[in-house]
Design a protein around this motif. Structure first.
Motif, PDB file in Angstrom:
ATOM      1  N   MET A 328       0.857  -1.186   0.000  1.00  0.00           N
ATOM      2  CA  MET A 328       0.000   0.000   0.000  1.00  0.00           C
ATOM      3  C   MET A 328       0.887   1.229   0.000  1.00  0.00           C
ATOM      4  O   MET A 328       1.656   1.472   0.934  1.00  0.00           O
ATOM      5  CB  MET A 328      -0.920   0.001   1.218  1.00  0.00           C
ATOM      6  CG  MET A 328      -2.008   1.053   1.134  1.00  0.00           C
ATOM      7  SD  MET A 328      -3.285   0.840   2.381  1.00  0.00           S
ATOM      8  CE  MET A 328      -4.428   2.131   1.851  1.00  0.00           C
ATOM      9  N   SER A 329       0.790   2.006  -1.055  1.00  0.00           N
ATOM     10  CA  SER A 329       1.632   3.187  -1.223  1.00  0.00           C
ATOM     11  C   SER A 329       0.880   4.215  -2.048  1.00  0.00           C
ATOM     12  O   SER A 329      -0.202   3.941  -2.580  1.00  0.00           O
ATOM     13  CB  SER A 329       2.955   2.825  -1.905  1.00  0.00           C
ATOM     14  OG  SER A 329       2.707   2.274  -3.197  1.00  0.00           O
ATOM     15  N   SER A 330       1.460   5.397  -2.138  1.00  0.00           N
ATOM     16  CA  SER A 330       0.827   6.462  -2.912  1.00  0.00           C
ATOM     17  C   SER A 330       1.900   7.385  -3.458  1.00  0.00           C
ATOM     18  O   SER A 330       2.871   7.717  -2.756  1.00  0.00           O
ATOM     19  CB  SER A 330      -0.149   7.259  -2.041  1.00  0.00           C
ATOM     20  OG  SER A 330      -0.729   8.327  -2.769  1.00  0.00           O
ATOM     21  N   ALA A 392      -1.380  13.649   2.105  1.00  0.00           N
ATOM     22  CA  ALA A 392      -0.825  12.743   3.109  1.00  0.00           C
ATOM     23  C   ALA A 392      -1.886  12.331   4.124  1.00  0.00           C
ATOM     24  O   ALA A 392      -1.939  11.167   4.556  1.00  0.00           O
ATOM     25  CB  ALA A 392       0.348  13.414   3.817  1.00  0.00           C
ATOM     26  N   LEU A 393      -2.730  13.263   4.532  1.00  0.00           N
ATOM     27  CA  LEU A 393      -3.807  12.960   5.482  1.00  0.00           C
ATOM     28  C   LEU A 393      -4.808  11.988   4.877  1.00  0.00           C
ATOM     29  O   LEU A 393      -5.247  11.034   5.534  1.00  0.00           O
ATOM     30  CB  LEU A 393      -4.492  14.259   5.901  1.00  0.00           C
ATOM     31  CG  LEU A 393      -5.689  14.127   6.844  1.00  0.00           C
ATOM     32  CD1 LEU A 393      -5.268  13.489   8.161  1.00  0.00           C
ATOM     33  CD2 LEU A 393      -6.330  15.498   7.089  1.00  0.00           C
ATOM     34  N   TYR A 394      -5.164  12.216   3.611  1.00  0.00           N
ATOM     35  CA  TYR A 394      -6.108  11.325   2.947  1.00  0.00           C
ATOM     36  C   TYR A 394      -5.550   9.907   2.853  1.00  0.00           C
ATOM     37  O   TYR A 394      -6.262   8.927   3.084  1.00  0.00           O
ATOM     38  CB  TYR A 394      -6.427  11.876   1.556  1.00  0.00           C
ATOM     39  CG  TYR A 394      -7.287  10.972   0.711  1.00  0.00           C
ATOM     40  CD1 TYR A 394      -8.631  10.765   1.017  1.00  0.00           C
ATOM     41  CD2 TYR A 394      -6.758  10.309  -0.403  1.00  0.00           C
ATOM     42  CE1 TYR A 394      -9.421   9.923   0.248  1.00  0.00           C
ATOM     43  CE2 TYR A 394      -7.531   9.467  -1.175  1.00  0.00           C
ATOM     44  CZ  TYR A 394      -8.868   9.285  -0.844  1.00  0.00           C
ATOM     45  OH  TYR A 394      -9.636   8.440  -1.610  1.00  0.00           O
ATOM     46  N   PHE A 395      -4.254   9.794   2.554  1.00  0.00           N
ATOM     47  CA  PHE A 395      -3.646   8.474   2.458  1.00  0.00           C
ATOM     48  C   PHE A 395      -3.651   7.777   3.819  1.00  0.00           C
ATOM     49  O   PHE A 395      -3.916   6.573   3.912  1.00  0.00           O
ATOM     50  CB  PHE A 395      -2.218   8.591   1.935  1.00  0.00           C
ATOM     51  CG  PHE A 395      -1.494   7.269   1.859  1.00  0.00           C
ATOM     52  CD1 PHE A 395      -1.837   6.322   0.907  1.00  0.00           C
ATOM     53  CD2 PHE A 395      -0.474   6.965   2.748  1.00  0.00           C
ATOM     54  CE1 PHE A 395      -1.181   5.102   0.840  1.00  0.00           C
ATOM     55  CE2 PHE A 395       0.192   5.763   2.692  1.00  0.00           C
ATOM     56  CZ  PHE A 395      -0.166   4.816   1.733  1.00  0.00           C
ATOM     57  N   ALA A 396      -3.373   8.509   4.886  1.00  0.00           N
ATOM     58  CA  ALA A 396      -3.381   7.907   6.225  1.00  0.00           C
ATOM     59  C   ALA A 396      -4.763   7.374   6.576  1.00  0.00           C
ATOM     60  O   ALA A 396      -4.890   6.299   7.193  1.00  0.00           O
ATOM     61  CB  ALA A 396      -2.924   8.932   7.251  1.00  0.00           C
ATOM     62  N   LYS A 397      -5.805   8.074   6.206  1.00  0.00           N
ATOM     63  CA  LYS A 397      -7.161   7.601   6.478  1.00  0.00           C
ATOM     64  C   LYS A 397      -7.460   6.332   5.681  1.00  0.00           C
ATOM     65  O   LYS A 397      -8.140   5.423   6.172  1.00  0.00           O
ATOM     66  CB  LYS A 397      -8.180   8.694   6.154  1.00  0.00           C
ATOM     67  CG  LYS A 397      -8.101   9.884   7.107  1.00  0.00           C
ATOM     68  CD  LYS A 397      -9.134  10.946   6.748  1.00  0.00           C
ATOM     69  CE  LYS A 397      -9.087  12.113   7.725  1.00  0.00           C
ATOM     70  NZ  LYS A 397     -10.079  13.161   7.396  1.00  0.00           N
ATOM     71  N   ARG A 398      -6.971   6.264   4.461  1.00  0.00           N
ATOM     72  CA  ARG A 398      -7.148   5.045   3.664  1.00  0.00           C
ATOM     73  C   ARG A 398      -6.424   3.866   4.310  1.00  0.00           C
ATOM     74  O   ARG A 398      -6.942   2.746   4.340  1.00  0.00           O
ATOM     75  CB  ARG A 398      -6.631   5.266   2.247  1.00  0.00           C
ATOM     76  CG  ARG A 398      -7.524   6.130   1.367  1.00  0.00           C
ATOM     77  CD  ARG A 398      -6.860   6.413   0.030  1.00  0.00           C
ATOM     78  NE  ARG A 398      -6.326   5.202  -0.584  1.00  0.00           N
ATOM     79  CZ  ARG A 398      -5.277   5.174  -1.391  1.00  0.00           C
ATOM     80  NH1 ARG A 398      -4.636   6.300  -1.667  1.00  0.00           N
ATOM     81  NH2 ARG A 398      -4.874   4.042  -1.922  1.00  0.00           N
ATOM     82  N   VAL A 399      -5.219   4.131   4.830  1.00  0.00           N
ATOM     83  CA  VAL A 399      -4.475   3.067   5.503  1.00  0.00           C
ATOM     84  C   VAL A 399      -5.253   2.578   6.719  1.00  0.00           C
ATOM     85  O   VAL A 399      -5.306   1.370   6.994  1.00  0.00           O
ATOM     86  CB  VAL A 399      -3.079   3.564   5.900  1.00  0.00           C
ATOM     87  CG1 VAL A 399      -2.372   2.533   6.775  1.00  0.00           C
ATOM     88  CG2 VAL A 399      -2.245   3.847   4.657  1.00  0.00           C
ATOM     89  N   ILE A 401      -8.429   2.447   7.145  1.00  0.00           N
ATOM     90  CA  ILE A 401      -9.541   1.598   6.702  1.00  0.00           C
ATOM     91  C   ILE A 401      -9.032   0.221   6.284  1.00  0.00           C
ATOM     92  O   ILE A 401      -9.570  -0.812   6.693  1.00  0.00           O
ATOM     93  CB  ILE A 401     -10.298   2.293   5.544  1.00  0.00           C
ATOM     94  CG1 ILE A 401     -10.954   3.580   6.031  1.00  0.00           C
ATOM     95  CG2 ILE A 401     -11.335   1.342   4.944  1.00  0.00           C
ATOM     96  CD1 ILE A 401     -11.588   4.402   4.923  1.00  0.00           C
ATOM     97  N   ARG A 402      -7.995   0.193   5.453  1.00  0.00           N
ATOM     98  CA  ARG A 402      -7.442  -1.087   4.985  1.00  0.00           C
ATOM     99  C   ARG A 402      -6.841  -1.881   6.139  1.00  0.00           C
ATOM    100  O   ARG A 402      -6.936  -3.112   6.188  1.00  0.00           O
ATOM    101  CB  ARG A 402      -6.395  -0.828   3.909  1.00  0.00           C
ATOM    102  CG  ARG A 402      -6.968  -0.277   2.623  1.00  0.00           C
ATOM    103  CD  ARG A 402      -7.941  -1.251   1.992  1.00  0.00           C
ATOM    104  NE  ARG A 402      -8.330  -0.858   0.647  1.00  0.00           N
ATOM    105  CZ  ARG A 402      -9.167  -1.547  -0.118  1.00  0.00           C
ATOM    106  NH1 ARG A 402      -9.711  -2.655   0.355  1.00  0.00           N
ATOM    107  NH2 ARG A 402      -9.476  -1.128  -1.326  1.00  0.00           N
ATOM    108  N   ALA A 403      -6.211  -1.191   7.069  1.00  0.00           N
ATOM    109  CA  ALA A 403      -5.609  -1.882   8.206  1.00  0.00           C
ATOM    110  C   ALA A 403      -6.683  -2.489   9.104  1.00  0.00           C
ATOM    111  O   ALA A 403      -6.507  -3.600   9.624  1.00  0.00           O
ATOM    112  CB  ALA A 403      -4.739  -0.915   9.003  1.00  0.00           C
ATOM    113  N   ALA A 404      -7.792  -1.783   9.283  1.00  0.00           N
ATOM    114  CA  ALA A 404      -8.878  -2.311  10.110  1.00  0.00           C
ATOM    115  C   ALA A 404      -9.440  -3.598   9.510  1.00  0.00           C
ATOM    116  O   ALA A 404      -9.849  -4.508  10.242  1.00  0.00           O
ATOM    117  CB  ALA A 404      -9.980  -1.264  10.259  1.00  0.00           C
ATOM    118  N   GLU A 405      -9.461  -3.680   8.190  1.00  0.00           N
ATOM    119  CA  GLU A 405      -9.948  -4.892   7.540  1.00  0.00           C
ATOM    120  C   GLU A 405      -9.055  -6.094   7.842  1.00  0.00           C
ATOM    121  O   GLU A 405      -9.503  -7.233   7.755  1.00  0.00           O
ATOM    122  CB  GLU A 405     -10.035  -4.672   6.031  1.00  0.00           C
ATOM    123  CG  GLU A 405     -11.054  -3.623   5.624  1.00  0.00           C
ATOM    124  CD  GLU A 405     -10.974  -3.289   4.144  1.00  0.00           C
ATOM    125  OE1 GLU A 405     -11.840  -2.542   3.668  1.00  0.00           O
ATOM    126  OE2 GLU A 405     -10.050  -3.779   3.461  1.00  0.00           O
TER     127      GLU A 405
END
Length: 591
Positions: A328-330, A392-399, A401-405
């Motif tokens: 997971m990267s951006s 950067a903030l948007y990417f952290a929020k995506r992480v 969500i994916r991490a919670a899964e």
């Protein structure tokens, strides 16, 4: 025969006498109020499980007085609920005193835990709370609903107690308050049960550990192959390094040392090494909190930050955090934000943001340097927040969500970065509260009360490097920067500040800053000295030296020249451990 008839007559008379006596006693007992105990009032019983007990339908909202035939109104909203003891054999029928009969329950309903809303039980009745006390008495708390009362009106309580249950066989306690029959059955495995055992449902919540990091897919490994090959080629010429590969026989270190020695002589000739004017004292911060929290170590944060500069590089002991087989990267070439995610052996995720220029990544993506430099200048010379920070903030929020899964909580997600990457990590920590460590980051334009002095995000700066002094909570670059304000200003850091290296290394830069704006030559001297100190003290290899970290990977390992002590053991510390060590050494400061 007559004797038999006589005995039969006496038996009937005796039975009738006993029946009348029993009915009389029952009426007297029912008429005498006795203090009961409601389960909700008992402080000796605690329950952490959800238990279901079969119970009879709830009692009606009103009851009829047996003596007068008038309806008794429920006491709604009273301060002390009415309580009475009810015969466990059931109330006698006034019309047939010799043969008392108890109504049979038609349906059963679940008894809910305290706090349930009355009237939600199946069948429209009120929920009953049942819990045996230490003397095996059963207390029942009954809430009678009044349809005319306001929604927030209090409900009257009726407490019912029974005597001790039999210890042999299947003990059965039958309670009949008013027109309700409540039967509680306690099965005994040593004797045959008289009735089916109650259904007991226990709910247990177990937090599942996060899933193990998934490996990269074959396609993802194939896409990373060109970068790894180029990085291996650069290692041959000592342009990059890794602790897991042999060092190149070539070394540019002597050239590096010669250049910085000449630069130091330049500063001496201009008198920039002279003691500057007295500087204001930066408020120290004392950390006396716990140090037992498990976080990534200082070395893991620094190596994850350095990996952002090395094409195909991977931080020591960390593996990619993958989603569908890809790390997971951006990368946003327009905003300049680049980030990758890593997982530690302890099962924690580190989001590492890339610093300006991206190091050897420029071989594949040179245009992103323009966006990154523009982001730097926007923060320094304006009071706005660049697009890269929001990205950067948007990417952290995506992480998140994916991490919670995959079973990771937000407490196990951390941010880091160096230079521009540390800036972005600092902003993300301020906005959504993630912990982490940023290296060589200036102050930011978004301010909050206290500037995160009690946050779990730490800024590590090096004496002599210009980057951490591009702020208003560290004096040194004024008047190039806005005025210094102890513990704040217009561009403060977010989170405590840990300064490493030699405090005297900032002296030339402070003297050069005083020349800014005085004349064209003075401004040029300041810019030259700014860049010279930047390259000597700013790169990750210098922070690794002072923090006792083996840089892996290392970006241009020979560039820079440390000055000052090595803080032995700091590389293995957690975030809290770093704050404690820096506080004890007098190197922790308030943002």
């Amino acid at each position: 025969m007559e004797e038999v008839d006589l005995r039969e007559s006496r038996r009937r008379i005796r039975s009738l006498t006993y029946g009348v006596a029993a009915a009389t006693i029952a009426a007297v007992v029912a008429a005498v109020p006795v203090q009961g105990t409601a389960w909700a009032d008992s402080p000796t019983v605690e329950s952490t499980s959800s238990t279901t007990v079969d119970a009879a339908p709830a009692a009606p909202d009103t009851a009829t007085d047996a003596d007068t035939g008038e309806q008794a109104q429920p006491d709604v909203g009273a301060e002390e609920p009415a309580e009475s003891e009810v015969d466990t054999e059931g109330p006698a029928d006034p019309g047939d005193p010799e043969e008392p009969a108890a109504p049979e329950p038609e349906d059963t309903e679940d008894v809910e835990e305290p706090g349930a809303v009355p009237g939600e039980a199946e069948g429209g009745g009120d929920p009953r709370h049942v819990q045996p006390d230490e003397t095996e008495a059963v207390a029942v708390e009954s809430l009678s609903d009044d349809s005319d009362a306001e929604p927030d009106a209090e409900f009257s309580r009726e407490a019912v107690t029974t005597g001790p249950a039999e210890r042999t066989g299947a003990a059965v306690a039958t309670v009949t308050p008013a027109a309700q029959l409540l039967t509680i059955e306690v099965p005994d495995t040593d004797a045959p049960a008289l009735a089916p055992a109650p259904v007991i449902t226990t709910t247990t919540t177990i937090e599942a550990p996060p899933s193990a990091p998934k490996p990269l897919s074959p396609l993802a490994k194939l896409l990373q192959l060109p970068g790894r090959l180029i990085n291996a080629f650069l290692q041959v010429f000592d342009l990059t390094s890794s602790a897991s590969t042999p060092r190149s026989p070539l070394s540019l270190g002597p050239i590096n040392d010669l250049l910085f020695a000449a630069f130091r002589e330049f500063e001496r000739l201009l008198g920039l090494d002279q003691p500057p004017a007295v500087q204001p004292e930066v408020p120290a911060l004392t950390y006396d909190g716990p140090t037992t929290a498990t976080t990534p170590t200082v070395a893991q944060f620094l190596n994850a930050s350095a990996a952002g500069y090395v094409l195909g590089g991977a931080p020591a002991d960390l593996v990619p955090f993958t989603v569908n087989g890809f790390q997971m990267s951006s990368t946003n070439i327009f905003s300049g934000m680049v980030a990758k995610t890593w997982v530690t052996p302890q099962g924690q995720i580190i989001i590492a943001y890339q610093g300006t220029t991206g190091g050897s990544n420029l071989l594949f993506n040179p245009l992103i340097t323009v966006s990154q430099v523009l982001a730097d200048l926007q923060v320094i010379f304006t009071r706005t927040t660049p697009w890269a920070f929001h990205d950067a903030l948007y990417f952290a929020k995506r992480v998140q969500i994916r991490a919670a899964e995959q079973g990771y909580s937000s407490e196990n997600i951390f941010v880091t970065g160096h230079s521009l990457g540390g800036w972005e990590a600092q902003y993300v920590a301020q906005q959504i509260g993630l912990a982490g460590i940023g290296f060589e980051a200036p102050g930011i334009n978004t301010r909050v009360p206290g500037n995160g002095a009690d946050a779990m995000f730490v800024n590590v700066g090096t004496y002599g490097s210009a980057a951490p002094y591009m702020s208003t909570d560290l004096p040194g670059l004024q008047p190039f920067m806005p005025p210094y304000v102890p513990g704040g200003g217009s561009k403060p850091h977010y989170g405590p500040i840990v300064m490493i290296g030699d405090p005297a290394a900032i002296t030339p830069l402070r003297n050069a800053s005083a020349l800014w704006g005085k004349s064209l030559i003075g401004s040029v001297i300041f810019l030259v000295d700014f860049l010279g100190n930047f390259f000597q003290y700013h790169l990750p290899g210098v922070q690794a030296h002072h923090l006792d970290v083996v840089p892996d990977p290392g970006m241009v390992p020979w560039m820079g020249r440390p000055s000052g002590p090595v803080h032995t053991g700091w590389g293995g510390l957690s975030i809290q451990g770093l704050m404690k060590a820096a506080s004890d050494a007098g190197q922790l400061f308030r943002p």
